[in-house]
Design a protein around this motif. Structure first.
Motif, short mmCIF file in Angstrom:
data_model
loop_
_atom_site.label_atom_id
_atom_site.label_comp_id
_atom_site.label_asym_id
_atom_site.label_seq_id
_atom_site.Cartn_x
_atom_site.Cartn_y
_atom_site.Cartn_z
N PRO A 172 0.84 -1.21 0.00
CA PRO A 172 0.00 0.00 0.00
C PRO A 172 0.87 1.26 0.00
CG PRO A 172 -0.84 -1.60 1.57
CD PRO A 172 0.47 -2.14 1.09
N LEU A 204 -0.59 11.00 -3.36
CA LEU A 204 -1.13 9.81 -4.03
C LEU A 204 -1.46 10.11 -5.48
CD1 LEU A 204 -1.96 6.87 -3.35
CD2 LEU A 204 -4.27 7.73 -2.94
N ASN A 232 -5.31 1.98 -3.39
CA ASN A 232 -4.83 2.69 -2.20
C ASN A 232 -5.91 3.54 -1.54
OD1 ASN A 232 -1.67 2.36 -2.03
ND2 ASN A 232 -2.14 2.61 -4.21
#
Length: 265
Positions: A93, A187, A228
């Motif tokens: 992750p 991210l 994620n």
């Protein structure tokens, strides 16, 4: 006698060159000494000295100071490369890889690289598709379009997602989120790294290849985002979590379609 001391002074006379001849009866002299007088030997304390305050070592970062933003760019190149590789080949992750230390250095330069490569390869694609009976004119609107598309998507979509997660309470309490805004930016920023190789090979005049390359870039980055974000989104209600995931995929599909038709049509 007990409170007083004595200094001993030895007077050595040179008699006929013999320095070792000393008559202790005649040459020893005793003088009273005051080395036991404690009042005279005290050194007054320095009243001007002040110990350093422990609160001065604590540094606070405020939103309007440069140090607040500098902390998000304090990252080594090796860490950025490792995070880029982890975005392309996800094994763990990504939030665990960030380990509570997200950065904006990598996302900024990844987005900047994507912008210039899209402009370069988009220009090549237009040149190959143009008729060569007249001089080719560079379309610098591709550069501004790429900057608006990539920077806007990378900056605005994470803010919207983070706001929705905070509104629906994905954290431990209502109105909280178990992902920070900087982690959302990181991210999405590292998810853009796949567009660098995609943009480098999507200038081909064969349209079907461009569709395949863009579709692969969309699939890799969309799987990275949903994988994620799902642990974060799934904390909310089941219906809300599905809507949020669909929204994330739809927004990313819009980015892929815009890249295909704006730069590699």
């Amino acid at each position: 006698m007990t409170n007083r001391g004595y200094d001993v002074v030895v007077d050595v006379d040179d008699h006929e060159g013999d320095l070792g001849h000393t008559d202790l009866q005649e040459d020893l002299e005793f003088h009273s000494s005051n080395f036991n007088d404690t009042n005279s030997s005290k050194i007054p304390p320095d009243s001007t000295y002040q110990p350093p305050s422990s609160s001065s070592g604590s540094s606070k970062r405020f939103l309007w100071t440069l140090s607040f933003y500098a902390q998000f760019f304090a990252v080594d190149t090796s860490h950025v490369l490792h995070r880029c590789f982890s975005a392309l080949v996800p094994r763990r992750p990504f939030l665990d890889i960030l380990d509570g230390n997200p950065d904006l250095y990598g996302p900024f330069w990844i987005a900047t690289t994507v912008v210039f490569i899209l402009f370069l390869t988009g220009t090549i694609s237009q040149y190959l598709a143009s008729h060569h009976d007249h001089a080719f004119v560079y379309n610098f609107r591709l550069l501004s379009g790429a900057a608006g598309l990539v920077y806007g998507y990378t900056a605005i979509v994470p803010v919207a997602l983070w706001g929705l997660l905070k509104w629906f309470g994905s954290g431990n309490a209502p109105g909280e989120s178990n992902i920070s805004l900087v982690e959302c930016w990181a991210l999405y920023g590292y998810a853009n790294v796949i567009w660098i190789p995609v943009a480098l090979i999507s200038w081909s005049p064969i349209s079907i290849l461009n569709y395949v390359f863009v579709a692969v870039g969309f699939a890799v980055s969309a799987v990275f985002l949903t994988r994620n974000l799902w642990p974060v989104v799934s904390v909310t209600e089941a219906k809300i979590s599905r809507i949020l995931v669909i929204g994330v995929v739809a927004a990313h599909a819009g980015l892929a379609i815009a890249i295909k038709f704006l730069f590699f049509a």
